[in-house]
Design a protein around this motif. Structure first.
Motif, mmCIF file in Angstrom:
data_model
loop_
_atom_site.group_PDB
_atom_site.id
_atom_site.type_symbol
_atom_site.label_atom_id
_atom_site.label_comp_id
_atom_site.label_asym_id
_atom_site.label_seq_id
_atom_site.Cartn_x
_atom_site.Cartn_y
_atom_site.Cartn_z
ATOM 1 N N UNK A 93 6.280 -1.405 -8.633
ATOM 2 C CA UNK A 93 6.009 -1.636 -7.213
ATOM 3 C C UNK A 93 7.263 -2.142 -6.500
ATOM 4 N N UNK A 94 7.960 -3.082 -7.121
ATOM 5 C CA UNK A 94 9.188 -3.597 -6.503
ATOM 6 C C UNK A 94 10.198 -2.467 -6.321
ATOM 7 N N UNK A 95 10.310 -1.611 -7.318
ATOM 8 C CA UNK A 95 11.245 -0.482 -7.270
ATOM 9 C C UNK A 95 10.900 0.444 -6.102
ATOM 10 N N UNK A 96 9.633 0.797 -5.985
ATOM 11 C CA UNK A 96 9.234 1.682 -4.901
ATOM 12 C C UNK A 96 9.402 1.013 -3.536
ATOM 13 N N UNK A 97 8.977 -0.216 -3.413
ATOM 14 C CA UNK A 97 9.066 -0.905 -2.137
ATOM 15 C C UNK A 97 10.514 -1.053 -1.697
ATOM 16 N N UNK A 98 11.403 -1.253 -2.663
ATOM 17 C CA UNK A 98 12.822 -1.387 -2.320
ATOM 18 C C UNK A 98 13.303 -0.132 -1.598
ATOM 19 N N UNK A 99 12.903 1.011 -2.077
ATOM 20 C CA UNK A 99 13.417 2.254 -1.497
ATOM 21 C C UNK A 99 12.600 2.719 -0.307
ATOM 22 N N UNK A 100 11.287 2.501 -0.349
ATOM 23 C CA UNK A 100 10.494 2.851 0.816
ATOM 24 C C UNK A 100 10.858 1.964 2.010
ATOM 25 N N UNK A 101 11.493 0.846 1.726
ATOM 26 C CA UNK A 101 11.954 -0.027 2.793
ATOM 27 C C UNK A 101 12.998 0.614 3.682
ATOM 28 N N UNK A 102 13.609 1.707 3.203
ATOM 29 C CA UNK A 102 14.613 2.410 4.005
ATOM 30 C C UNK A 102 13.977 3.353 5.019
ATOM 31 N N UNK A 103 12.672 3.559 4.924
ATOM 32 C CA UNK A 103 11.974 4.532 5.778
ATOM 33 C C UNK A 103 11.631 3.893 7.122
ATOM 34 N N UNK A 104 11.848 4.651 8.182
ATOM 35 C CA UNK A 104 11.521 4.161 9.516
ATOM 36 C C UNK A 104 10.048 4.379 9.864
ATOM 37 N N UNK A 105 9.492 5.483 9.400
ATOM 38 C CA UNK A 105 8.112 5.796 9.762
ATOM 39 C C UNK A 105 7.456 6.571 8.638
ATOM 40 N N UNK A 106 6.207 6.210 8.350
ATOM 41 C CA UNK A 106 5.406 6.901 7.348
ATOM 42 C C UNK A 106 4.292 7.654 8.039
ATOM 43 N N UNK A 107 3.925 8.786 7.454
ATOM 44 C CA UNK A 107 2.740 9.481 7.930
ATOM 45 C C UNK A 107 1.890 9.865 6.745
ATOM 46 N N UNK B 110 -5.368 2.095 2.065
ATOM 47 C CA UNK B 110 -4.818 1.826 0.729
ATOM 48 C C UNK B 110 -3.315 1.553 0.753
ATOM 49 N N UNK B 111 -2.577 2.269 1.605
ATOM 50 C CA UNK B 111 -1.147 2.033 1.649
ATOM 51 C C UNK B 111 -0.816 0.707 2.311
ATOM 52 N N UNK B 112 -1.565 0.366 3.332
ATOM 53 C CA UNK B 112 -1.328 -0.924 3.971
ATOM 54 C C UNK B 112 -1.658 -2.047 2.994
ATOM 55 N N UNK B 113 -2.744 -1.898 2.283
ATOM 56 C CA UNK B 113 -3.113 -2.927 1.293
ATOM 57 C C UNK B 113 -2.051 -3.032 0.204
ATOM 58 N N UNK B 114 -1.409 -1.940 -0.083
ATOM 59 C CA UNK B 114 -0.381 -1.934 -1.135
ATOM 60 C C UNK B 114 0.913 -2.585 -0.663
ATOM 61 N N UNK B 115 1.164 -2.504 0.669
ATOM 62 C CA UNK B 115 2.357 -3.185 1.151
ATOM 63 C C UNK B 115 3.127 -2.474 2.248
ATOM 64 N N UNK B 116 2.713 -1.290 2.629
ATOM 65 C CA UNK B 116 3.392 -0.601 3.737
ATOM 66 C C UNK B 116 2.996 -1.294 5.046
ATOM 67 N N UNK B 117 3.951 -1.664 5.874
ATOM 68 C CA UNK B 117 3.597 -2.304 7.152
ATOM 69 C C UNK B 117 2.706 -1.395 7.983
ATOM 70 N N UNK B 118 1.635 -1.953 8.500
ATOM 71 C CA UNK B 118 0.671 -1.147 9.245
ATOM 72 C C UNK B 118 1.328 -0.454 10.436
ATOM 73 N N UNK B 119 2.258 -1.143 11.081
ATOM 74 C CA UNK B 119 2.862 -0.576 12.293
ATOM 75 C C UNK B 119 3.769 0.609 11.977
ATOM 76 N N UNK B 120 4.050 0.804 10.703
ATOM 77 C CA UNK B 120 4.964 1.888 10.341
ATOM 78 C C UNK B 120 4.244 3.163 9.923
ATOM 79 N N UNK B 121 2.938 3.132 9.746
ATOM 80 C CA UNK B 121 2.246 4.292 9.188
ATOM 81 C C UNK B 121 1.230 4.844 10.190
ATOM 82 N N UNK B 122 1.276 6.141 10.383
ATOM 83 C CA UNK B 122 0.349 6.809 11.298
ATOM 84 C C UNK B 122 -0.193 8.068 10.641
ATOM 85 N N UNK B 123 -1.229 8.614 11.282
ATOM 86 C CA UNK B 123 -1.844 9.832 10.765
ATOM 87 C C UNK B 123 -1.357 11.030 11.570
ATOM 88 N N UNK B 124 -0.807 12.002 10.890
ATOM 89 C CA UNK B 124 -0.434 13.280 11.509
ATOM 90 C C UNK B 124 -1.061 14.372 10.665
#
Lengths: 458, 629
Positions: free
Chosen positions: A212-226, A235-249
C-alpha cells in the motif's frame, strides 16, 4: 527512434501539411490555442490483446483524434505475446504504421510490486516523454509498465497534468484487482494487511502494508483519478485516494449498431446470449449450471448462445466444467441442445451475434466495475440480465431496463431465465426502456473537465 | 636446555665431519632429540659455535630429553613430542647418520624404525649406550587410515584400539571415539566434530599434523550431547559424549589433502589419518555456527552454550569471524549513482542481506516528501548473489527519484557491524543514519524533521540517538532499549555453577502507539540498530560497530554502551518510523548460532558494568542523569 521522434514531435497541424512548430509545455487551466497533446498509456493494444481497459483507452484515443482540440498519442504495452514485434535494442517502437500509436515492449516486469527491473526501459519511457512533451499524460493502467513510472512522469514533466483511470481494483487488491476473497470466494469490501494475508498466506501482513505504501507513493504523483462507475469511488476513497481527486467518467464507445436497434430475436423472447471471456470471474459456469437446473426441472424452451473465448485462462476446475458441459451438449441431438458455443468475435460481428439473442446475460461473479458488454447490448436494444452487484447493478436498473439476479447463484439465474422466457410483455417493457449506450462524445466531455481543458467553442 | 646431574650417555663418534656447523645443524639436532625448534636465533648462534659432539652431548644430557624421551621409555609410556611427529623423517635420519658416519646398514636400521621409541632403541643399539635399559621392543605399527565421512553421513565407526604389543604387554587403552567431520578452509581453519566416551579420562587436547610436522593444536574443546552415540552405547550417565572444536594453522598455505589428528585423553593418545573436506572460509564459519546452534545439552541450552563457549572455543570463534569479515570488507566494490553532490544533511546507510526489494521500496518511500533529496543513500550488500539486481535497482532509483545512491557490494557476508562500518567510510556527510532495510518513514517529512532536530538540539542529545519504531499493525515496537540479567544453572557431576546472561529488551514493545512515556525525548540505555542517527565524527571516534559480533545482534547495544561510557548516552527522539522487524533479511541456522555467541560475548564484555547501575527498566544511572537535565 529518430523517425518516430520527428513524427511524434511535430503537432497535428504539421502532420497535416502545415508548418511545424516546437511543442511547448501546456499552461494548465487556460484555454489552449493549440490542440492539447494527450499521451494515453494503455495496457496492451486491443488489436493484439482483447480486453476492456485497452478497448476503452483506444475508444478514447480515436475520439480525441476526431476532436480538433486534442492531439492524442497512444503508448500501448506488449508483453511478448507477439515476440516478432520486439526489435533488437528497442524498447518503444511504432505500431503497424499507424500514426500516433506506439508500442512499449515490456520487459522484466515484477507482477507483485508492479515495476520493471530494466533501467533501459525506464530510460526509454523518460526519453519518450521528453520527446512527445504531452500536456496531459493519461494512464489507463500501470500493468506491464510499472506504477513507479507515475513518479517518473512527474519528475520528467513537472508541469504536465497526470490523470489515472482505474479499470479495476488492482491498486487495492493483489488478487488481480477483483476483490474476491481467495480464502472463500466471497466478495471483498475492503483491504487490510491481515485480510489480504488471508488471501495470500505466503505473504505476511507486513507485505501488504508495504504494498500500500508503495502504491500510494506513486499514485501521489497523479493530479486526477477517474473511474467509470460511481460505486468504485468509495472503495478507493476508503483505501486512501483523496475524495476531491477522484471522479466518475463513463466509458464511451463507438455505436456498433450503426444507429439501428434490433427487434426481438424470437417471438417468445427466449433466446439468451453471453458475450465475453470464458474466465472464472465472468461467470459462464453460472449460466451452464442454471441450464442444468432448468433441464432437470423440465424447462427447456430457451436457448443460450455463448460468444467469446480465452477459455485457456480459466482455472482448471472451471475450464473442465465448461469443456465437459459443451462436450455433453454436443452429443445431444441438435433439437435438444440448449447451449451453443459460437466462439470469439470481432466487434464488427456484434450485430450478427446480438441478433441471435433477445437478452444479454452478464453473470460476472466479481464487481464488474462497468461492463462494456452492457453498453454493447444496449446499442442493439437488448435488455441485460446481470448479477446484482457493482457496476452491473449501478448501470442496469432492475425491473426498469433489465433484471438482476443474486450473484453467483445458478438457481436465481435459472428462475430469471424462466421468467424472462415466459412472462408476457416483460421483454417489450424492458427493451423499450433500454437507454442509449454512452457514446464517445460523452466520454470525451467528461475527460475534458478532468484534463482541465475548456469546453469547445460552439 | 639444562643439564642433569647423572652421567650423560655417549656415542662412539667417528671422526667429526669437516666444516663449521650451520643453523640447519642446530635445527636438526633440536628436532630429533627435543622434538622442537630452537627458541630463538641467539640459541641457534650459541649452538652453532659448538662442535657436533658438543651439540649431541648437550641434547642427550638435557633435562628435556630425559623427561621427554628417556623416562617415558623406561616406564613404558608413549613419547609425547611437541612436533607430534610419529617417527623421524628421512631428512633427519640422513642428517644424523651422516654426522655419525653410520654405515648403510646402520642407517637402514634407523630408517626401519616405525616410531620414535624404536628409533631411539635402534640408536641405542647402534651407539652402544645403555640409554634404554628395560625398554620393550617397538610396539605394533600405527592404526590404518581413517577418513572422515561427509558431514551429512552417519558417524563413522569408532577407531579401534591398537592391538596388544608383540611382547604380550597389555596395550594402553584409548576411549572409544569417532570423528564425524573434519573440514578445512583455505585460511588454515579446521573444524573437527566427533564424539568420545571419555567419562573416565577426558579428552584434553587435539593436535593436527601433516608430514611429521605439527600444524595446529588446541585444548579449547566444546562438548555437547550426542543422543545417537548414547543410544548406540546404551549409556545414561549424563556425560556429554560429543565434542567439536576449531583450530587454526598459523600460515595461510592450502590445507594438505591428508593429515593426522592426535587426540589426547588422560594419559592415552590416539592418532588417525584424515582427509579433510575443504570448503571456503565463510562456509566453514557458517558450519561452525550451525553446530553451535544445533548443539544439544542435558541442561538449559543457553546456559550450557555459554559454559562451552567460555571454557571452549568462544574466543577463537570470534577471532575467526573477525578475520573473515575483515577479508570480505577489504574487497568491497563501490559504485555511485545520481548527481555528484556534497553537503548532504545525512547519509542513510542500509545493510542488505538476502532480500533485494528493500532497496527500491526505501528509495521510493524515503525520497518522497520534503527534504529527502538532502540525504544520500548508501546500500551495502552482504549478499554478492544480489549484485546484478541491486545495480539495476540503483540505476532505476536514480532515474525515477533522482536520489544520490551509493552501492557497496561485498563478496560475502561480513556481518552487520563490519558492513555498516565500510559503508560509513563512503559517506559524504557529517551525519550517518544506520537504517534497517525493513524500516520506512511514517511521515512524509521525516527528512525535514530529522534535519531540524539535529540542527536545534544540543550536541549531547544528538551524538547518537534512535527513534520510536512501529509494527505494521500500528502498535509500538521500540521506544529505546534496556538491559536485564537472566541467571541459569549449569549442573555438573562435580558441582553446580550459576550462569549469567544479559538480555536486551525494548521499551514499549507492543504498547499503544501514542504512549507518552515511550515517546518522550530522553536518554536511554541503548537504541536499536534498526535506526541509529549518529554524528559521523563521534561514530568514528567510537570506532564504529565492533566487529567482534557475528552476523548481527548486540552490536547496536555495544555501540550505545561504549558511547555511554564516554559520557554520551544514546537518546530517543520522536520521529516515527515503521519497522517490520525480522522481515528485512533472510535468517539461517548459522545466524542463530551467531546470535548465541553474540549474547555470550556481550555478557562477557558488559555483564559486570550493566549489573552496576545499568540494569532494569529504570536503571539508577539514568535517574541521576535525568535529575541533572
Amino acid at each position: 527512434m529518430s523517425t518516430m521522434r520527428r513524427a511524434a514531435a511535430a503537432p497535428r497541424a504539421a502532420r497535416a501539411g502545415k508548418p511545424a512548430s516546437a511543442p511547448p509545455a501546456a499552461e494548465l487551466g487556460a484555454a489552449a490555442t493549440r490542440p492539447q497533446r494527450v499521451l494515453l498509456v494503455s495496457v496492451f493494444h486491443p488489436e493484439l490483446t482483447r480486453g476492456g481497459a485497452q478497448q476503452v483507452c483506444y475508444e478514447l484515443f480515436e475520439a480525441l483524434k476526431a476532436s480538433p482540440d486534442f492531439d492524442p498519442v497512444l503508448l500501448a504495452s506488449e508483453d511478448r505475446s507477439y515476440p516478432a514485434l520486439y526489435k533488437s535494442g528497442a524498447r518503444i517502437t511504432g505500431f503497424d504504421g499507424r500514426p500516433g500509436e506506439y508500442l512499449f515492449l515490456s520487459c522484466d516486469y515484477d507482477n507483485w510490486w508492479h515495476k520493471t527491473s530494466s533501467p533501459l526501459h525506464v530510460a526509454a519511457f523518460a526519453e519518450f516523454l521528453e520527446t512527445i512533451q504531452p500536456d496531459v499524460v493519461h494512464f489507463h493502467h500501470f500493468l506491464t509498465f510499472g506504477v513507479d513510472l507515475l513518479t517518473l512522469t512527474r519528475r520528467v514533466l513537472p508541469r504536465a497534468r497526470i490523470v489515472f483511470t482505474f479499470h479495476e481494483f488492482l491498486s487495492i487488491c493483489a488478487a488481480d484487482g477483483h476483490m474476491i476473497r481467495r480464502s472463500d470466494g466471497s466478495l471483498c469490501t475492503h483491504a487490510s494487511p491481515v485480510r489480504c494475508h488471508q488471501c495470500f498466506p505466503n505473504h505476511g501482513p507486513e507485505q501488504f502494508l508495504m504494498r500500500r505504501m508503495w502504491f500510494m507513493r506513486h499514485l501521489g504523483a497523479v493530479d486526477a483519478f477517474t473511474c467509470p462507475s460511481n460505486f468504485m469511488i468509495e472503495p478507493y476513497v476508503a483505501w486512501g485516494i483523496p475524495r476531491e481527486k477522484i471522479t466518475c467518467v463513463t466509458n464511451g464507445q463507438r455505436d456498433y449498431s450503426g444507429g439501428g436497434r434490433l427487434g426481438a430475436a424470437s417471438p417468445a423472447h427466449n433466446r439468451f446470449g453471453f458475450f465475453g471471456q470464458f474466465v472464472d470471474v465472468k461467470g459462464v459456469q453460472i449460466i451452464l449450471r442454471a441450464v442444468r437446473i432448468l433441464r432437470a426441472e423440465g424447462f427447456t424452451d430457451f436457448s443460450i448462445d455463448l460468444n467469446g473465448d480465452n477459455l485457456r485462462y480459466a482455472s482448471p476446475a472451471v475450464r473442465a466444467e465448461i469443456e465437459t458441459f459443451l462436450a455433453e451438449e454436443a452429443l445431444l441431438p441438435i433439437e435438444e441442445r440448449i447451449v451453443a458455443n459460437n466462439g470469439s468475435y470481432h466487434v464488427d460481428q456484434l450485430r450478427g451475434r446480438m441478433s441471435r439473442a433477445d437478452w444479454c446475460i452478464v453473470p460476472s461473479i466479481w464487481w464488474e466495475i462497468f461492463g462494456l458488454v452492457i453498453s454493447e447490448a444496449w446499442m442493439f436494444g437488448r435488455p441485460v440480465i446481470c448479477s446484482n452487484v457493482g457496476g452491473m447493478a449501478e448501470r442496469v436498473r432492475h425491473e426498469v431496463d433489465g433484471l438482476h439476479f443474486q450473484i453467483a447463484d445458478p438457481r436465481a439465474l435459472a428462475a430469471t431465465i424462466r421468467r424472462a422466457s415466459s412472462e408476457a410483455g416483460l421483454w417489450e417493457r424492458l427493451a423499450a426502456a433500454v437507454p442509449a449506450a454512452p457514446a464517445r462524445a460523452e466520454m470525451v466531455a467528461g475527460y475534458r473537465g478532468v484534463y482541465n481543458i475548456g469546453a469547445p467553442e460552439a | 636446555m639444562t643439564e642433569y646431574s647423572g652421567q650423560p650417555p655417549e656415542f662412539k663418534f667417528h671422526p667429526a665431519p669437516p666444516g663449521p656447523l650451520t643453523d640447519y645443524d642446530v635445527v636438526m639436532a633440536f628436532g630429533i632429540f627435543l622434538g622442537r625448534d630452537p627458541e630463538s636465533s641467539s640459541v641457534i648462534d650459541y649452538h652453532r659455535a659448538q662442535t657436533f659432539p658438543n651439540i649431541m652431548a648437550g641434547c642427550l644430557a638435557s633435562t628435556e630429553f630425559l623427561e621427554g624421551t628417556i623416562l617415558p621409555m623406561r616406564s613404558r609410556q608413549q613419547l609425547r613430542r611437541n612436533d607430534c611427529r610419529s617417527r623421524p623423517s628421512e631428512e633427519q635420519i640422513d642428517w644424523l647418520a651422516g654426522h655419525l658416519m653410520f654405515t648403510p646398514d646402520e642407517r637402514g636400521a634407523l630408517a626401519d624404525a616405525p616410531d620414535w621409541s624404536s628409533f631411539f632403541h635402534a640408536l641405542h643399539l647402534i651407539g652402544g649406550v645403555d640409554l634404554l635399559k628395560d625398554v620393550p621392543p617397538a610396539p605394533d605399527p600405527a592404526p590404518p587410515v581413517v577418513s572422515p565421512a561427509d558431514s551429512s553421513a552417519a558417524p563413522m565407526a569408532a577407531a579401534r584400539q591398537p592391538g596388544p604389543a608383540a611382547t604380550g604387554e597389555p596395550a594402553r587403552r584409548f576411549p572409544l571415539f569417532a570423528l564425524d567431520n573434519v573440514v578445512a578452509s583455505p585460511c588454515g581453519a579446521y573444524l573437527i566434530v566427533g564424539w568420545i566416551d571419555d567419562a573416565d579420562a577426558p579428552l584434553a587436547e587435539i593436535r593436527l599434523a601433516a608430514q611429521g610436522t605439527t600444524l595446529a593444536a588446541t585444548t579449547s574443546l566444546a562438548r555437547c550431547r550426542r543422543p545417537d552415540a548414547e543410544s548406540t552405547m546404551g549409556t545414561q550417565s549424563g556425560h556429554m559424549l560429543g565434542f567439536w572444536t576449531i583450530m587454526f594453522r598459523p600460515d595461510n598455505v592450502p590445507p594438505p589433502p591428508s593429515c593426522t589428528l592426535t587426540l589426547f585423553a588422560g594419559a592415552a593418545w590416539q592418532t588417525v589419518t584424515v582427509q579433510p573436506k575443504t570448503v571456503s572460509d565463510a562456509q566453514l564459519r557458517d558450519m561452525v555456527f550451525e553446530y553451535l546452534h544445533a548443539a544439544r545439552y542435558f541442561g538449559n541450552p543457553q546456559n550450557e552454550s555459554f559454559v562451552q563457549l567460555t571454557h571452549g572455543p568462544g574466543t577463537d570463534l570470534l577471532r575467526f569471524n573477525d578475520r573473515i569479515s575483515s577479508s570480505i570488507t577489504a574487497h568491497a566494490y563501490v559504485q555511485r549513482f545520481g548527481p555528484p553532490r556534497t553537503g548532504f544533511d545525512g547519509s542513510v546507510i542500509v545493510c542488505l542481506y538476502g532480500k533485494p526489494e528493500f532497496l527500491f521500496l526505501q528509495a521510493a518511500l524515503f525520497s518522497g516528501g520534503g527534504g529527502g533529496d538532502r540525504y544520500e543513500y548508501i546500500y551495502v550488500s552482504n549478499s554478492p548473489e544480489l549484485a546484478e539486481g541491486l545495480l539495476k535497482e540503483a540505476r532505476i532509483a536514480e532515474q525515477i527519484y533522482g536520489v544520490s545512491l551509493t552501492l557497496v557490494i561485498l563478496p560475502g557476508n561480513a556481518g552487520f557491524g563490519a558492513a555498516n562500518n565500510v559503508a560509513a567510510r563512503h559517506a559524504r556527510s557529517r551525519r550517518i543514519l544506520i537504517v534497517n532495510p525493513d524500516v520506512f518513514p511514517r511521515r512524509a517529512d521525516w527528512a525535514q524533521a530529522h534535519s531540524r532536530l539535529v540542527a536545534t538540539l544540543p550536541a549531547a542529545q544528538t551524538a547518537l540517538f534512535g527513534v520510536p519504531l512501529y509494527y505494521d499493525d500500528g502498535s509500538l515496537m521500540h521506544g529505546g532499549m534496556y538491559f536485564d540479567i537472566d541467571t541459569g544453572l549449569s549442573v555438573r557431576p562435580d558441582g553446580i555453577s550459576q550462569q549469567v546472561m544479559l538480555r536486551v529488551e525494548h521499551y514499549g514493545k507492543g504498547a499503544p502507539p501514542d504512549t507518552p512515556a515511550y515517546l518522550r525525548a530522553r536518554p536511554v540505555p541503548a537504541v536499536t540498530g534498526a535506526f541509529i542517527s549518529a554524528d559521523r565524527g563521534w561514530f568514528e571516534e567510537l570506532g564504529g560497530f565492533s566487529q567482534d559480533y557475528v552476523f548481527g545482534h548486540y552490536e547496536d547495544a555495544d555501540l550505545c554502551l561504549r558511547s555511554l561510557e564516554r559520557g554520551r548516552p544514546a537518546w530517543l527522539h520522536d520521529i516515527a518510523f515503521w519497522h517490520l522487524e525480522g522481515k528485512g533479511s533472510d535468517r539461517r541456522p548459522a545466524h542463530d548460532g551467531g546470535s548465541l555467541i553474540n549474547r555470550w560475548h556481550f555478557t562477557q564484555t558488559w555483564g559486570e558494568r550493566i549489573a552496576g547501575d545499568l540494569c532494569g527498566r529504570a536503571p539508577s544511572y539514568f535517574k541521576s542523569l535525568e535529575a541533572g537535565l
